[in-house]
Design an enzyme around this catalytic site. Structure first.
Site, short mmCIF file in Angstrom:
data_model
loop_
_atom_site.label_atom_id
_atom_site.label_comp_id
_atom_site.label_asym_id
_atom_site.label_seq_id
_atom_site.Cartn_x
_atom_site.Cartn_y
_atom_site.Cartn_z
N THR A 1 0.86 -1.18 0.00
CA THR A 1 0.00 0.00 0.00
C THR A 1 0.90 1.23 0.00
OG1 THR A 1 -1.73 -1.15 1.24
CG2 THR A 1 -1.82 1.25 1.21
N LYS B 1 -6.75 1.83 -3.39
CA LYS B 1 -6.36 1.19 -2.13
C LYS B 1 -6.34 2.18 -0.97
CE LYS B 1 -4.54 -1.59 0.92
NZ LYS B 1 -5.40 -2.50 1.70
#
Length: 315
Positions: free
Chosen positions: A105, A188
């Site tokens: 991420t 995300k």
């Protein structure tokens, strides 16, 4: 298409589950190669897996594989790995037979810069962050979100549905070709913001239930019926005290604040101030003060309790 040789780099909570499922169910040729900065951690993980081999250098992982997965904690860690790979003289200049798939991420710009760096050496790159808690990673029930050039995504696709994931949201599907890898990272971090803000609201509701005299049990019962799954699980961890005794966080406070910061920056570029993010980051700041790097996202319950004049811990 010949089954590829595969390497996995990074063994955090999600990485352990994903690599486990690739080792057991993936279509790769030969053993899954595992690399982690702490070799002992990779060795311990591999001891429980079939057809898996630990390598001690990034060069071994890259040169002996066709598809290389990475899953690390933050942008700095990913940048460090990319720099180490591209500056290693023992790794060939021509990487046209390699495809790198990053499940970390990170900020969209980090994904874009990573793609540019690997493409310059001929390698393919897919930004492929994932949604799901560690138990979902263990069970192969993540949601994967790939974006990038079609050719690269097709090389990674056999490892998605039925291996590490229950569902793939292909951000290039229906677009007829290549797409910006930053789209995956944007989805995300914004998705994580929804999750984190919801956890903050849940913590406030539980503390309000206790302070009002209603008590937490009716709210927990309602959550179990209305929103079974992650929310109900967070409530159990909050009320049960797991948040203030856990030694290893399921979702570490520093990583959560990193995600919120990325989302806030993206929104700011579009002229939006994310006020809920500001509130949640303030609660996580209290968690960091109380628990340090071991602080877990569920500990925002303790932060709200503290703000209401209660003890941070509920033991």
């Amino acid at each position: 298409m010949t089954a590829p040789r595969v390497a996995w780099i990074g063994l955090g909570n999600i990485g352990r589950g994903m690599s486990q499922n690739i080792s057991k169910k993936g279509p790769q040729t030969g053993p899954l190669l595992l690399y982690n900065r702490t070799t002992a951690r990779a060795t311990a993980h591999a001891s429980n897996l079939p057809n898996t081999k630990v390598v001690t250098t990034l060069a071994e992982a890259v040169t002996q594989s066709d598809v290389i997965f990475t899953c690390v904690g933050d942008d700095a860690a990913l940048n460090s790995i990319v720099t180490a790979i591209l500056s290693d003289p023992s790794i060939p200049q021509d990487l046209s037979d390699k495809t790198f798939v990053d499940c970390s991420t990170v900020h969209p710009d980090t994904s874009r810069h990573t793609e540019t760096a690997f493409n310059a050496r001929g390698a393919g790159f897919v930004a492929c962050p994932v949604f799901g808690a560690p138990n979902m990673a263990d069970a192969g029930l993540l949601i994967v979100v790939p974006a990038g050039k079609r050719a690269a995504i097709e090389k990674a696709r056999p490892f998605f549905d039925g291996v590490v994931a229950k569902k793939t949201i292909d951000l290039s599907a229906g677009k007829g070709g290549d797409v910006d890898v930053g789209r995956a990272s944007t989805l995300k971090v914004l998705g994580n913001t929804v999750i984190l803000n919801t956890v903050g609201v849940l913590a406030e509701a539980l503390v309000a239930a206790e302070a009002s005299g209603l008590g937490v049990e009716p709210l927990r019962e309602w959550l179990g019926i209305f929103a079974p799954g992650p929310l109900s699980s967070y409530a159990e961890r909050m009320v049960g005290g797991d948040y203030c005794t856990r030694e290893e966080p399921l979702f570490a406070v520093d990583l959560a604040r990193k995600d919120l910061g990325h989302a806030y920056g993206i929104a700011k570029e579009g002229g939006l101030r994310m006020k809920n993010v500001e509130v949640m980051d303030g609660l996580l700041e209290v968690v960091k003060e109380e628990r340090g790097a071991k602080g877990d996202v569920a500990a925002v319950y303790g932060a709200v309790r503290k703000g209401a004049g209660m003890e941070f811990g509920n033991q």
